[in-house]
Design an enzyme around this catalytic site. Structure first.
Site, mmCIF file in Angstrom:
data_model
loop_
_atom_site.group_PDB
_atom_site.id
_atom_site.type_symbol
_atom_site.label_atom_id
_atom_site.label_comp_id
_atom_site.label_asym_id
_atom_site.label_seq_id
_atom_site.Cartn_x
_atom_site.Cartn_y
_atom_site.Cartn_z
ATOM 1 N N GLY A 38 -7.822 -0.505 -7.979
ATOM 2 C CA GLY A 38 -7.522 -1.792 -7.356
ATOM 3 C C GLY A 38 -7.646 -1.807 -5.841
ATOM 4 O O GLY A 38 -7.001 -2.618 -5.179
ATOM 5 N N SER A 39 -8.526 -0.935 -5.285
ATOM 6 C CA SER A 39 -8.664 -0.977 -3.824
ATOM 7 C C SER A 39 -9.332 -2.281 -3.381
ATOM 8 O O SER A 39 -9.047 -2.778 -2.290
ATOM 9 C CB SER A 39 -9.424 0.252 -3.306
ATOM 10 O OG SER A 39 -10.768 0.208 -3.694
ATOM 11 N N ASN A 40 -10.201 -2.848 -4.217
ATOM 12 C CA ASN A 40 -10.779 -4.161 -3.865
ATOM 13 C C ASN A 40 -9.726 -5.265 -3.938
ATOM 14 O O ASN A 40 -9.744 -6.190 -3.135
ATOM 15 C CB ASN A 40 -11.974 -4.489 -4.768
ATOM 16 C CG ASN A 40 -13.249 -3.829 -4.273
ATOM 17 O OD1 ASN A 40 -13.770 -4.193 -3.225
ATOM 18 N ND2 ASN A 40 -13.733 -2.835 -5.008
ATOM 19 N N HIS A 46 -20.383 -5.287 -7.224
ATOM 20 C CA HIS A 46 -21.076 -4.178 -7.887
ATOM 21 C C HIS A 46 -21.526 -3.169 -6.827
ATOM 22 O O HIS A 46 -22.053 -3.561 -5.782
ATOM 23 C CB HIS A 46 -22.289 -4.704 -8.673
ATOM 24 C CG HIS A 46 -22.968 -3.632 -9.468
ATOM 25 N ND1 HIS A 46 -22.477 -3.195 -10.687
ATOM 26 C CD2 HIS A 46 -24.058 -2.882 -9.196
ATOM 27 C CE1 HIS A 46 -23.260 -2.219 -11.139
ATOM 28 N NE2 HIS A 46 -24.230 -2.013 -10.258
ATOM 29 N N GLU A 61 -17.738 -2.692 0.188
ATOM 30 C CA GLU A 61 -17.203 -3.660 -0.787
ATOM 31 C C GLU A 61 -15.943 -4.320 -0.254
ATOM 32 O O GLU A 61 -15.738 -5.531 -0.411
ATOM 33 C CB GLU A 61 -16.858 -2.959 -2.108
ATOM 34 C CG GLU A 61 -18.056 -2.447 -2.876
ATOM 35 C CD GLU A 61 -17.622 -1.746 -4.159
ATOM 36 O OE1 GLU A 61 -16.809 -2.302 -4.907
ATOM 37 O OE2 GLU A 61 -18.086 -0.606 -4.402
HETATM 38 C C1 GRF Z 1 -15.857 -0.579 -7.247
HETATM 39 O O1 GRF Z 1 -16.831 0.310 -6.784
HETATM 40 C C2 GRF Z 1 -16.522 -1.739 -7.925
HETATM 41 O O2 GRF Z 1 -17.734 -2.111 -7.346
HETATM 42 C C3 GRF Z 1 -16.769 -1.196 -9.293
HETATM 43 O O3 GRF Z 1 -15.603 -0.442 -9.573
HETATM 44 C C4 GRF Z 1 -15.019 0.020 -8.364
HETATM 45 C C5 GRF Z 1 -13.603 -0.470 -8.361
HETATM 46 O O4 GRF Z 1 -12.828 0.107 -7.375
HETATM 47 N N1 GRF Z 1 -17.099 -2.242 -10.211
HETATM 48 P P1 GRF Z 1 -11.343 -0.408 -7.135
HETATM 49 O O5 GRF Z 1 -10.596 -0.417 -8.461
HETATM 50 O O6 GRF Z 1 -11.409 -1.775 -6.518
HETATM 51 O O7 GRF Z 1 -10.744 0.594 -6.191
#
Ligand code: GRF
Length: 206
Positions: free
Chosen positions: A11-13, A108, A178
């Site tokens: 869940g870093s995004n 992605h 990202e």
């Molecule tokens: C990211 O690289 C995203 O592009 C891919 O999975 C990863 C998720 O990372 N689909 P996080 O869970 O947001 O840290």
């Protein structure tokens, strides 16, 4: 913008989106964090931020349509009007995609259409990019349609491949991009600056 963030992993995004909201670069509310895996680290981040969560494991449902209606029920209950797939690893049923047509984004970790589609997820994407020998990889934020990693592209940014890169080092640099690109794409939608005509996405200046 009332966002649902769907995540299967760390869940870093999700965190990057929460940080952008906290710093007022993104005018939105994360109304719900949804996951297909009860072990997802994203759940801890949501709990720390006091955000409602919903765990919907596909295997708990006898059919795709039952799974889809569980998702739609949760999304509707939290009055979600926009969906961000932030490392969500499971297929999204077509009825859910239709319900959020042009209001669902995915991030992605490659320059699509390279290294995308079924089977290209997580570290597999970076392994494939290095095995191919590309000089550049990157990150893509795109709208979601009924095929994996296929919808119109909103934002893309390249990341240079270094000679000594491993899948892990490349993944880490792409992830940093990202974290900037995804909140930025959401901001464009929150500001109603995105026009979509088939595959062509036009961004109006602020
Ligand atoms: C990211 O690289 C995203 O592009 C891919 O999975 C990863 C998720 O990372 N689909 P996080 O869970 O947001 O840290």
């Amino acid at each position: 913008m009332r966002l649902a963030v769907l995540a299967s992993g760390g869940g870093s995004n999700l965190q990057a989106i929460l940080d952008a909201i906290a710093s007022r670069t993104l005018d939105a509310t994360v109304a719900l964090v949804m996951t297909d895996r009860s072990e997802a680290g994203a759940l801890n981040r949501a709990a720390s931020a006091g955000i409602p969560t919903s765990v919907i494991p596909p295997r708990n449902y006898p059919t795709t349509s039952a799974f889809a209606s569980a998702m739609l029920t949760a999304l509707t209950a939290h009055e979600v009007d926009f969906v961000a797939l932030a490392g969500y690893m499971h297929y999204i049923p077509p009825s859910v995609v239709r319900n959020y047509q042009n209001r669902m984004l995915n991030v992605h970790p490659s320059l699509l259409p390279a290294f995308g589609g079924a089977g290209f997820y997580g570290m597999r994407v970076h392994r494939a990019a290095l095995a191919y020998g590309v000089r550049w990889s990157g990150a893509t934020v795109h709208l979601v349609d009924d095929q994996f990693d296929n919808g119109p592209i909103v934002l893309q940014e390249p990341v240079r491949v270094e000679p000594d890169d491993t899948p892990e080092t490349l993944a880490a640099r792409v992830l940093t991009v990202e974290h900037r690109l995804f909140p930025e794409a959401l901001r464009l939608f929150a500001q109603d600056r995105v026009q979509i005509d088939k595959r062509q996405v036009t961004i109006r200046p602020a």
